[in-house]
Scaffold this motif. Structure first.
Motif, PDB file in Angstrom:
ATOM      1  N   CYS A 119       0.839  -1.338  -0.398  1.00 15.97           N
ATOM      2  CA  CYS A 119       0.230   0.036  -0.061  1.00 15.97           C
ATOM      3  C   CYS A 119       1.180   0.963  -0.127  1.00 15.97           C
ATOM      4  N   CYS A 120       0.482   2.181  -0.289  1.00 13.26           N
ATOM      5  CA  CYS A 120       0.633   3.688  -0.275  1.00 13.26           C
ATOM      6  C   CYS A 120      -0.537   4.661   0.429  1.00 13.26           C
ATOM      7  N   SER A 121       0.484   5.184   1.507  1.00 12.87           N
ATOM      8  CA  SER A 121       0.140   6.458   2.099  1.00 12.87           C
ATOM      9  C   SER A 121       0.208   7.681   1.797  1.00 12.87           C
ATOM     10  N   LEU A 122      -0.474   8.810   2.463  1.00  9.80           N
ATOM     11  CA  LEU A 122      -0.169  10.028   2.022  1.00  9.80           C
ATOM     12  C   LEU A 122      -1.079  10.975   3.113  1.00  9.80           C
ATOM     13  N   ALA A 123      -0.457  11.268   4.604  1.00 10.25           N
ATOM     14  CA  ALA A 123      -0.736  11.619   5.348  1.00 10.25           C
ATOM     15  C   ALA A 123      -0.426  13.672   5.430  1.00 10.25           C
ATOM     16  N   LEU A 124      -1.063  14.171   5.739  1.00 14.56           N
ATOM     17  CA  LEU A 124      -1.309  15.623   5.559  1.00 14.56           C
ATOM     18  C   LEU A 124      -0.730  16.160   6.422  1.00 14.56           C
ATOM     19  N   LEU A 125      -0.064  17.179   7.143  1.00 14.20           N
ATOM     20  CA  LEU A 125      -0.750  18.364   8.339  1.00 14.20           C
ATOM     21  C   LEU A 125      -2.221  18.644   7.869  1.00 14.20           C
ATOM     22  N   ASP A 126      -2.754  18.760   9.413  1.00 10.53           N
ATOM     23  CA  ASP A 126      -3.831  18.957   9.730  1.00 10.53           C
ATOM     24  C   ASP A 126      -3.960  20.490   8.419  1.00 10.53           C
ATOM     25  N   PRO A 127      -3.638  21.700   8.934  1.00 11.34           N
ATOM     26  CA  PRO A 127      -3.999  23.519   8.030  1.00 11.34           C
ATOM     27  C   PRO A 127      -3.620  23.035   6.730  1.00 11.34           C
ATOM     28  N   ASN A 165       7.807  24.844   3.202  1.00  8.58           N
ATOM     29  CA  ASN A 165       6.841  24.553   3.827  1.00  8.58           C
ATOM     30  C   ASN A 165       6.607  23.238   3.571  1.00  8.58           C
ATOM     31  N   ILE A 166       6.365  23.109   4.827  1.00  5.94           N
ATOM     32  CA  ILE A 166       5.998  20.576   4.727  1.00  5.94           C
ATOM     33  C   ILE A 166       4.776  20.871   5.027  1.00  5.94           C
ATOM     34  N   TYR A 167       4.489  19.743   3.995  1.00  4.85           N
ATOM     35  CA  TYR A 167       3.033  19.347   3.405  1.00  4.85           C
ATOM     36  C   TYR A 167       2.721  17.906   4.604  1.00  4.85           C
ATOM     37  N   GLY A 168       3.307  17.218   4.974  1.00  6.94           N
ATOM     38  CA  GLY A 168       2.962  15.987   4.961  1.00  6.94           C
ATOM     39  C   GLY A 168       4.266  14.873   4.839  1.00  6.94           C
ATOM     40  N   VAL A 169       3.982  13.791   4.702  1.00  8.66           N
ATOM     41  CA  VAL A 169       4.422  12.544   4.611  1.00  8.66           C
ATOM     42  C   VAL A 169       3.908  11.560   3.242  1.00  8.66           C
ATOM     43  N   LEU A 170       4.751  10.923   2.631  1.00 13.82           N
ATOM     44  CA  LEU A 170       4.294   9.832   2.184  1.00 13.82           C
ATOM     45  C   LEU A 170       5.566   8.373   2.392  1.00 13.82           C
ATOM     46  N   ILE A 171       3.703   8.061   2.322  1.00  9.35           N
ATOM     47  CA  ILE A 171       4.864   5.979   2.767  1.00  9.35           C
ATOM     48  C   ILE A 171       4.353   5.437   2.185  1.00  9.35           C
ATOM     49  N   VAL A 172       5.602   3.896   2.263  1.00 13.07           N
ATOM     50  CA  VAL A 172       5.182   3.037   1.170  1.00 13.07           C
ATOM     51  C   VAL A 172       5.139   2.201   1.800  1.00 13.07           C
ATOM     52  N   GLU A 173       4.634   0.800   1.951  1.00 12.89           N
ATOM     53  CA  GLU A 173       4.634  -0.584   2.944  1.00 12.89           C
ATOM     54  C   GLU A 173       4.374  -1.867   2.028  1.00 12.89           C
ATOM     55  N   ALA A 174       5.711  -2.430   1.330  1.00  8.97           N
ATOM     56  CA  ALA A 174       6.181  -3.019   1.322  1.00  8.97           C
ATOM     57  C   ALA A 174       6.237  -4.581   1.313  1.00  8.97           C
ATOM     58  N   ARG A 175       6.769  -5.980   0.516  1.00  8.28           N
ATOM     59  CA  ARG A 175       6.592  -7.555   1.616  1.00  8.28           C
ATOM     60  C   ARG A 175       8.532  -6.788   2.375  1.00  8.28           C
ATOM     61  N   GLY A 176       8.389  -7.934   3.306  1.00  5.08           N
ATOM     62  CA  GLY A 176       9.579  -7.957   3.930  1.00  5.08           C
ATOM     63  C   GLY A 176      10.750  -8.557   3.269  1.00  5.08           C
ATOM     64  N   ASP A 177      10.891  -9.054   2.337  1.00  8.38           N
ATOM     65  CA  ASP A 177      12.538  -9.099   0.844  1.00  8.38           C
ATOM     66  C   ASP A 177      12.765  -8.427   0.263  1.00  8.38           C
ATOM     67  N   PHE A 178      11.738  -7.185  -0.113  1.00  5.72           N
ATOM     68  CA  PHE A 178      11.802  -5.645  -0.472  1.00  5.72           C
ATOM     69  C   PHE A 178      12.749  -5.015  -0.444  1.00  5.72           C
ATOM     70  N   LEU A 179      13.459  -5.068  -1.314  1.00  5.86           N
ATOM     71  CA  LEU A 179      15.049  -3.518  -1.384  1.00  5.86           C
ATOM     72  C   LEU A 179      14.296  -2.250  -2.110  1.00  5.86           C
ATOM     73  N   PHE A 180      14.845  -1.298  -0.742  1.00  5.60           N
ATOM     74  CA  PHE A 180      14.151  -0.273  -1.232  1.00  5.60           C
ATOM     75  C   PHE A 180      15.747  -0.109  -2.048  1.00  5.60           C
ATOM     76  N   GLU A 181      15.440  -0.312  -3.363  1.00  3.69           N
ATOM     77  CA  GLU A 181      16.544   0.250  -4.097  1.00  3.69           C
ATOM     78  C   GLU A 181      16.789   1.873  -4.247  1.00  3.69           C
ATOM     79  N   SER A 182      17.708   3.042  -4.597  1.00  2.00           N
ATOM     80  CA  SER A 182      18.572   3.354  -5.684  1.00  2.00           C
ATOM     81  C   SER A 182      17.075   4.232  -6.639  1.00  2.00           C
TER      82      SER A 182
END
Length: 507
Positions: free
Chosen positions: A183-191, A248-265
């Motif tokens: 899954c991929c999620s986007l969490a924004l700051l409240d303002p 400015n900072i607007y929020g955070v982008l989150i990526v969740e993957a399987r355990g053997d997934f390597l976040f390469e460059s």
């Protein structure tokens, strides 16, 4: 030298023996010929007996010669044909073969077999490495193609759409498909979320578990996070990247993957690029909204200044003059007794001027009202907090217009309508509770309800706040909608209802 080539040494020894046997046969043949000539010359001599012995020796030598030739042929066939075929078969099959050579080696063929096995093993390893590199290159090529296509679609959507919840969710779905992530999620700051009118947390196909442990503001301002944890379905890896630009900072982008997934460059670069796109989009939308609001506020401030410098001063002057007129009429006009026609007319003029002046002051106040950076939702929350603290009335806000694009002018009109309705609740209704609800119905119209449990007003005359009600009606007409006043739920209190279709909504 012979120790390194035992097969050649054995063959040489066998050939030397055969050569010796051949020489012995040649010598025996010469001896037999001489004895035969002697036997013919001297029949009664012992030459015949010796000739028989030499013949026996020749037979034995002949037998040994034939046996040696057969042994040499058998050994040569086994070594040069059978074992060579086995070695060639093992090379052709790239395997160790059915007949393994001894570890220490017996002869040259064994060493040749081991060398060929080593070459075959190296070739198999090179082929496996080549196949692995080829698969990796093909996977990199597919990922690059998917990434470019995804970035293209994201940029196209960025140019054509505003940052609505469906648009953001679609981009998150495309990103999860491109990375083959859980899954991929986007969490924004409240303002930021309030200003754009979108949910603070979005996910596709679900929200990341990381948001259950950390706050979006904490993740964004700490520079992100990368970790591996145990999940319900096994080990998972999580990556959080801040959505920010230079200002400015607007929020955070989150990526969740399987355990053997390597976040390469390459994966990290894609996530960073998407975070940058989100930051660019959100930043541009916020700046555009601020520019529109500032332009509208500047225009309203200019109108307010013009009204104050012209019409307001004229009305103030007329109010002073009508007061003087009434005073002079009472002093010098004996025919203008109290209750007379002249005095009544002057009183009506004064009442009209007071009403006009009050309307003008309300318009000036409305024109000078500023919209906060958070937009309509933040402005309504500030109004609710202000009036609740001032009057002691419990006021609730149910805002459901997150996905509805409203122009700055529509936001101002709605804000003034709700403010006026709440002001009437606080001043006249004597209510303990009030509720503001903003939503969009199935037909695409915006519905605004302001309900209270006070003493209520008559829908026909508008009650004590009829001047404010008339202004609310006028604002509703400017929105292209309608405003109605009715009894509240259960026949208690008042319900102010506004309906209109936003300019950006399809007809």
């Amino acid at each position: 030298m012979l120790d390194r080539y035992p097969l050649l040494s054995r063959l040489s020894l066998m050939l030397a023996c055969l050569a010796s046997l051949s020489a012995a046969l040649f010598v025996s043949a010469g001896v037999a010929a001489r004895l035969e000539s002697l036997a013919l010359a001297q029949p009664d001599g012992d030459a015949a007996a010796r000739l028989a012995g030499v013949g026996l020796i020749q037979v034995v030598l002949m037998f040994l010669f034939v046996a040696g030739c057969g042994l040499i042929l058998r050994t040569a066939w086994k070594v040069l044909a059978v074992r060579t075929d086995l070695a060639l078969a093992r090379v052709a099959a790239h395997t160790a073969g059915a007949v393994a050579a001894p570890a220490g080696g017996i002869d040259e063929i064994d060493r040749l077999v081991r060398s060929l096995d080593s070459v075959a093993a190296q070739l198999a390893g090179r082929l496996a490495d080549g196949e692995r590199l080829s698969r990796h290159a093909r996977e990199q090529e597919r990922f690059a193609a998917r990434s470019l296509e995804f970035i293209y679609r994201a940029c196209a959507n960025l140019a054509e759409n505003s940052a609505s919840a469906p648009w953001l969710t679609t981009l998150l779905e495309d990103m999860a498909d491109c990375l083959q992530a859980h899954c991929c999620s986007l969490a924004l700051l409240d303002p930021v979320a309030e200003g754009l009118g979108v949910p603070a947390v979005l996910g596709a196909p679900r929200l990341a578990r990381l948001l259950d442990e950390f706050d979006a503001d904490e993740l964004a301002r700490s520079g992100g996070l990368r970790r591996s944890v145990a999940g319900p379905d096994g080990e998972i890896v999580e990556l959080a990247v801040p959505v920010r630009d230079a200002d400015n900072i607007y929020g955070v982008l989150i990526v969740e993957a399987r355990g053997d997934f390597l976040f390469e460059s390459r994966h990290r670069r894609l996530v960073d690029a998407v975070a940058g796109l989100f930051a660019l989009s959100l930043g541009n939308l916020q700046r555009n909204q601020r520019r529109r609001r500032l332009a509208l506020m500047d225009e309203r401030s200019a109108i307010a200044g013009e009204l104050h410098d012209s019409l307001a001063q004229a009305l103030s002057y007329m109010k002073l003059q009508i007061a003087r007129l009434q005073l002079e009429i009472g002093r010098s006009c004996s025919a203008c007794a109290p209750g007379g026609t002249v005095l009544d007319i002057s009183g009506e003029i004064k009442t009209g001027l007071d009403s006009a002046y009050r309307h003008l002051r309300e318009l000036l106040s409305a024109f000078r009202t500023s919209m906060p950076p958070g937009g309509l939702q933040q402005a309504l929350r500030e109004v609710v907090e202000e009036l609740s603290a001032r009057a002691g009335t419990e006021i609730g806000l149910d805002y459901r217009l997150g996905d509805v694009p409203l122009s700055a002018n529509e936001e101002f009109h709605l804000l003034q309508i709700v403010r006026e309705a709440l002001t009437n609740v606080v001043r006249h209704a004597r209510a303990d509770h009030a509720l503001i609800r903003l939503e969009r119905d199935e037909d695409g119209e915006v519905l605004v309800l302001v309900e209270d449990d006070g003493r209520g007003i008559q829908p026909d005359n508008g009650g004590e706040g009829h001047h404010g009600v008339s202004i609310m009606h006028e604002r509703a007409r400017q929105l292209g909608g309608s405003l109605t006043l009715d009894e509240g739920a259960g026949g208690a209190g008042t319900c102010v209802e506004v309906r209109f279709r936003p300019r950006s909504a399809p007809g």
